[in-house]
Motif scaffolding. Structure first.
Motif, PDB file in Angstrom:
ATOM      1  N   ASP A  55       0.733  -1.141   0.025  1.00  0.00           N
ATOM      2  CA  ASP A  55      -0.033  -0.158   0.040  1.00  0.00           C
ATOM      3  C   ASP A  55       0.730   1.317  -0.123  1.00  0.00           C
ATOM      4  O   ASP A  55       0.341   2.439  -0.197  1.00  0.00           O
ATOM      5  N   GLN A  56       1.971   1.285   0.396  1.00  0.00           N
ATOM      6  CA  GLN A  56       2.924   2.254   0.579  1.00  0.00           C
ATOM      7  C   GLN A  56       4.065   2.388  -0.542  1.00  0.00           C
ATOM      8  O   GLN A  56       4.966   3.228  -0.330  1.00  0.00           O
ATOM      9  N   LEU A  57       4.032   1.321  -1.374  1.00  0.00           N
ATOM     10  CA  LEU A  57       5.336   1.228  -2.229  1.00  0.00           C
ATOM     11  C   LEU A  57       5.115   2.441  -3.057  1.00  0.00           C
ATOM     12  O   LEU A  57       4.217   2.760  -3.913  1.00  0.00           O
ATOM     13  N   VAL A  58       6.157   3.132  -3.490  1.00  0.00           N
ATOM     14  CA  VAL A  58       6.295   4.016  -4.529  1.00  0.00           C
ATOM     15  C   VAL A  58       7.576   4.346  -5.237  1.00  0.00           C
ATOM     16  O   VAL A  58       8.487   4.192  -4.495  1.00  0.00           O
ATOM     17  N   PRO A  59       7.517   4.776  -6.459  1.00  0.00           N
ATOM     18  CA  PRO A  59       8.553   4.840  -7.121  1.00  0.00           C
ATOM     19  C   PRO A  59       9.186   6.172  -6.651  1.00  0.00           C
ATOM     20  O   PRO A  59       8.544   7.119  -6.332  1.00  0.00           O
ATOM     21  N   LEU A  60      10.660   6.192  -6.720  1.00  0.00           N
ATOM     22  CA  LEU A  60      11.364   7.440  -5.984  1.00  0.00           C
ATOM     23  C   LEU A  60      11.521   8.367  -7.002  1.00  0.00           C
ATOM     24  O   LEU A  60      12.457   8.070  -7.816  1.00  0.00           O
ATOM     25  N   ALA A  61      11.191   9.415  -6.902  1.00  0.00           N
ATOM     26  CA  ALA A  61      11.245  10.382  -8.048  1.00  0.00           C
ATOM     27  C   ALA A  61      12.540  10.939  -7.936  1.00  0.00           C
ATOM     28  O   ALA A  61      13.420  11.355  -8.961  1.00  0.00           O
ATOM     29  N   GLY A  62      13.309  11.058  -6.658  1.00  0.00           N
ATOM     30  CA  GLY A  62      14.539  11.719  -6.570  1.00  0.00           C
ATOM     31  C   GLY A  62      15.587  10.653  -6.840  1.00  0.00           C
ATOM     32  O   GLY A  62      16.819  11.031  -6.862  1.00  0.00           O
ATOM     33  N   GLN A  63      15.072   9.578  -6.987  1.00  0.00           N
ATOM     34  CA  GLN A  63      16.181   8.253  -7.210  1.00  0.00           C
ATOM     35  C   GLN A  63      15.963   7.564  -8.336  1.00  0.00           C
ATOM     36  O   GLN A  63      15.182   6.291  -8.215  1.00  0.00           O
ATOM     37  N   PRO A  64      15.875   8.090  -9.633  1.00  0.00           N
ATOM     38  CA  PRO A  64      15.537   7.361 -10.622  1.00  0.00           C
ATOM     39  C   PRO A  64      16.101   5.879 -10.595  1.00  0.00           C
ATOM     40  O   PRO A  64      17.053   5.432 -10.328  1.00  0.00           O
ATOM     41  N   GLY A  65      15.209   4.790 -11.151  1.00  0.00           N
ATOM     42  CA  GLY A  65      15.493   3.400 -11.248  1.00  0.00           C
ATOM     43  C   GLY A  65      15.180   2.773  -9.775  1.00  0.00           C
ATOM     44  O   GLY A  65      15.278   1.536  -9.630  1.00  0.00           O
ATOM     45  N   TRP A  66      14.686   3.534  -8.627  1.00  0.00           N
ATOM     46  CA  TRP A  66      14.363   2.664  -7.637  1.00  0.00           C
ATOM     47  C   TRP A  66      12.850   2.909  -6.845  1.00  0.00           C
ATOM     48  O   TRP A  66      12.325   4.226  -7.396  1.00  0.00           O
ATOM     49  N   ALA A  67      12.316   2.287  -6.234  1.00  0.00           N
ATOM     50  CA  ALA A  67      11.046   2.515  -5.603  1.00  0.00           C
ATOM     51  C   ALA A  67      11.386   2.231  -4.308  1.00  0.00           C
ATOM     52  O   ALA A  67      12.353   1.901  -3.575  1.00  0.00           O
ATOM     53  N   TRP A  68      10.572   2.474  -3.256  1.00  0.00           N
ATOM     54  CA  TRP A  68      10.723   2.449  -1.825  1.00  0.00           C
ATOM     55  C   TRP A  68       9.345   1.813  -1.140  1.00  0.00           C
ATOM     56  O   TRP A  68       8.316   2.038  -1.779  1.00  0.00           O
ATOM     57  N   ALA A  69       9.611   0.825  -0.070  1.00  0.00           N
ATOM     58  CA  ALA A  69       8.611   0.504   0.719  1.00  0.00           C
ATOM     59  C   ALA A  69       8.857   0.331   2.112  1.00  0.00           C
ATOM     60  O   ALA A  69      10.016  -0.032   2.424  1.00  0.00           O
ATOM     61  N   PRO A  70       8.001   0.695   2.938  1.00  0.00           N
ATOM     62  CA  PRO A  70       8.261   0.419   4.203  1.00  0.00           C
ATOM     63  C   PRO A  70       8.346  -1.144   4.738  1.00  0.00           C
ATOM     64  O   PRO A  70       7.388  -1.897   4.004  1.00  0.00           O
ATOM     65  N   VAL A  71       8.777  -1.713   5.731  1.00  0.00           N
ATOM     66  CA  VAL A  71       8.442  -3.113   6.004  1.00  0.00           C
ATOM     67  C   VAL A  71       7.941  -3.213   7.403  1.00  0.00           C
ATOM     68  O   VAL A  71       8.344  -2.486   8.222  1.00  0.00           O
ATOM     69  N   ASP A  72       7.203  -4.371   7.403  1.00  0.00           N
ATOM     70  CA  ASP A  72       6.906  -5.221   8.763  1.00  0.00           C
ATOM     71  C   ASP A  72       7.841  -6.319   8.936  1.00  0.00           C
ATOM     72  O   ASP A  72       8.315  -6.760   8.103  1.00  0.00           O
ATOM     73  N   ARG A  73       8.192  -6.479  10.237  1.00  0.00           N
ATOM     74  CA  ARG A  73       9.231  -7.493  10.469  1.00  0.00           C
ATOM     75  C   ARG A  73       8.433  -8.677  11.166  1.00  0.00           C
ATOM     76  O   ARG A  73       8.032  -8.289  12.329  1.00  0.00           O
ATOM     77  N   ILE A  74       8.640  -9.956  10.855  1.00  0.00           N
ATOM     78  CA  ILE A  74       8.042 -10.853  11.542  1.00  0.00           C
ATOM     79  C   ILE A  74       9.076 -12.252  11.701  1.00  0.00           C
ATOM     80  O   ILE A  74      10.061 -12.168  10.954  1.00  0.00           O
ATOM     81  N   THR A  75       8.879 -13.215  12.734  1.00  0.00           N
ATOM     82  CA  THR A  75       9.930 -14.124  12.540  1.00  0.00           C
ATOM     83  C   THR A  75       9.803 -14.962  11.753  1.00  0.00           C
ATOM     84  O   THR A  75       8.841 -15.182  10.672  1.00  0.00           O
ATOM     85  N   GLN A  76      10.892 -15.997  11.648  1.00  0.00           N
ATOM     86  CA  GLN A  76      10.798 -17.007  10.666  1.00  0.00           C
ATOM     87  C   GLN A  76       9.569 -18.131  10.602  1.00  0.00           C
ATOM     88  O   GLN A  76       9.125 -18.773   9.868  1.00  0.00           O
ATOM     89  N   GLU A  77       9.237 -18.111  12.175  1.00  0.00           N
ATOM     90  CA  GLU A  77       7.873 -18.885  12.319  1.00  0.00           C
ATOM     91  C   GLU A  77       6.792 -18.066  12.042  1.00  0.00           C
ATOM     92  O   GLU A  77       5.516 -18.699  12.316  1.00  0.00           O
ATOM     93  N   GLY A  78       6.661 -16.818  11.799  1.00  0.00           N
ATOM     94  CA  GLY A  78       5.590 -16.124  11.140  1.00  0.00           C
ATOM     95  C   GLY A  78       4.623 -15.397  12.252  1.00  0.00           C
ATOM     96  O   GLY A  78       3.601 -15.139  12.043  1.00  0.00           O
ATOM     97  N   ASP A  79       5.668 -15.172  13.541  1.00  0.00           N
ATOM     98  CA  ASP A  79       4.990 -14.362  14.475  1.00  0.00           C
ATOM     99  C   ASP A  79       5.468 -12.986  14.160  1.00  0.00           C
ATOM    100  O   ASP A  79       6.412 -12.786  13.819  1.00  0.00           O
TER     101      ASP A  79
END
Ligand code: GLU
Ligand code: MG
Length: 467
Positions: A98-122
């Motif tokens: 929902d927050q992924l966006v191409p970066l106008a100031g960095q052509p060639g790149w997009a940005w997205a924030p992340v949530d972090r979960i454990t390898q077990e999915g918690d």
């Protein structure tokens, strides 16, 4: 709106298909890679990047990164808690589409924030974005409340050609000055274009008070999206500056004596589409709930500074008479009170009225800062607190007795003092949970130890280019 659910191994329903479609769209726009960003406990932005073609896999299974960054310091040394700081273990970073966006100031790149979960999915208990989402979801479930939030952003623009580590302002002329606006005309026009291309609605952009300082204020969003936006805005400010041969600092101060960079936090509580800070029977149109919420924030401010002013350099900024709000006081449109009640303009109060928390800087992890300020406000709401007398003018003029009579206290003057307040604040610690609360304490004490014995100039220099 922000995705309100936690990531799940295999991907949130629909997200993997969405990622496939997005990959094609991004590739057609020559976006080669995606920056996956989060902010650590110390307030430093950390990233992993992936080629655009890996987006689908990342959305399904996440991208690996060690949990050790939760107890990194700004100088990249590592402290430990009972559960964090070890070289063991792995986490999965899940981009929020929902927050992924191409970066106008960095052509060639997009940005997205992340949530972090454990390898077990918690849920990872150290994930600040998950923490804020939990606080916001809890407020909706228990109180029927939603929030609108925005973080102001101030930064110092320096010459990219300055000797290593030094700050040489890129503009001359007075504060709010027309000279500065002309001197950085091309940079700021490109910045406005980049914000527009990224869907960031800018309210204002202007030259500020300190040497080389500018400020941007942006529209309010739900708290998680507002924190995301604050990270994106800084990435953009920095990237566009670099293309103009400039270097930017969001540090609380760039020089020990100067006025600092604030990250004032604006927040309003809403129920059923109605702003609780306007049209009520309490002072300045606040509803009694909005007043209690404000009183909760005010009461917890000394402990909150451990979260909202997390760097040793934060305490070079938090000085009286610099509009940084260093006294536990509130006032209507009072720029020296830590809590400013913003009533807005007649005719637009329903949209505009909000609370501004001033002792917040951009070393603060915005997810932790917003989550803790909301938790403090909700505590005030639950206890039906009232605001004390308001103040006008600069509380720095009060003598000790007068200040005590008004209940006006100086906020912590150092990081260790802020940690001492935080330790005694059950509400904030419970809201964060033991893993994050312990990380906050360990990282703050680690930062304080890292600069022990340094004079103010060296403290400012140590953090000048970290945030
Ligand atoms: N630069 C000030 C600060 O450190 C804020 C100035 C303003 O009110 O915009 O917070
Ligand atoms: Mg400002």
């Amino acid at each position: 709106m922000t995705t309100s659910t936690d990531p799940v191994p295999g991907g949130r329903p629909g997200d993997v298909r969405r990622a496939a479609a997005l990959t094609a769209e991004l590739s057609a726009k020559d976006v080669r890679g995606i920056v996956l960003g989060y902010v650590d406990t110390a307030g430093v932005g950390r990233v992993k990047t992936i080629p655009t073609a890996r987006l689908e896999t990342a959305v399904a299974w996440g991208v690996g990164m060690s949990p050790v960054f939760d107890t990194f310091l700004a100088d990249d040394s590592i402290v430990t808690t009972d559960v964090l700081g070890s070289p063991d273990g792995d986490l999965r970073l899940y981009p929020d589409l929902d927050q992924l966006v191409p970066l106008a100031g960095q052509p060639g790149w997009a940005w997205a924030p992340v949530d972090r979960i454990t390898q077990e999915g918690d849920r990872h208990p150290g994930c600040s974005r998950t923490f804020l989402r939990r606080i916001v979801t809890g407020a909706a479930e228990r109180h029927g409340l939603t929030f609108k939030a925005a973080l102001e952003i101030e930064w110092a623009v320096g010459l990219g050609s300055a000797p290593a580590g030094e700050f040489l302002p890129a503009v001359s002329g007075p504060a709010y000055g027309a000279i500065r606006q002309v001197e950085l005309s091309d940079y700021t026009a490109d910045l406005l274009a980049a914000f527009a291309a990224q869907g960031v609605d800018v309210d204002q952009l202007h030259p500020e008070y300190a040497e080389g300082q500018f400020e941007v204020s942006v529209g309010a969003l739900d708290p998680v999206a507002a924190a995301d936006r604050s990270v994106l805005v800084r990435q953009t400010v920095r990237a566009v500056a670099q293309r103009h041969g400039l270097r930017v600092s969001f540090a609380p101060v760039v020089s020990a004596e100067g006025v600092g960079n604030g990250g004032h936090l604006h927040l309003s509580c809403w129920r059923d589409g109605r702003n609780l800070h306007a049209g009520g029977a309490s002072r300045y149109g606040m509803t009694s709930e909005a007043e209690s919420f404000a009183a909760g924030v005010l009461a917890h401010l000394p402990a909150l500074t451990a979260v909202t002013a997390p760097s040793p350099a934060s305490y070079l900024r938090l000085r009286p008479s610099r509009w940084a709000g260093v006294f536990t006081a509130w006032g209507r449109e009072t720029r020296e009170a830590a809590l400013r009640v913003v009533t807005g303009t007649a005719g637009r109060r329903e949209q505009e009225a909000n609370l501004e928390v001033k002792p917040v800087d951009l070393a603060a992890n915005p997810y932790l800062a917003l989550g803790c300020v909301i938790a403090a406000g909700l505590d005030g709401l639950a206890a039906a607190r009232s605001l004390p007398e308001e103040i006008t003018g600069d509380p720095a003029r009060y003598g000790m007795d007068e200040a005590a009579a008004l209940g006006v206290r100086r906020l912590p003057e150092s990081l260790p003092q802020a940690v001492a307040e935080f330790r005694t604040d059950r509400v904030l610690r419970d809201a964060l949970g033991p893993v994050l609360a312990d990380a906050v304490i360990a990282v703050r004490l680690g930062e304080a130890a890292a600069v022990a014995g340094l004079d103010d100039d060296r403290v400012a220099a140590a953090y000048r280019w970290k945030y």
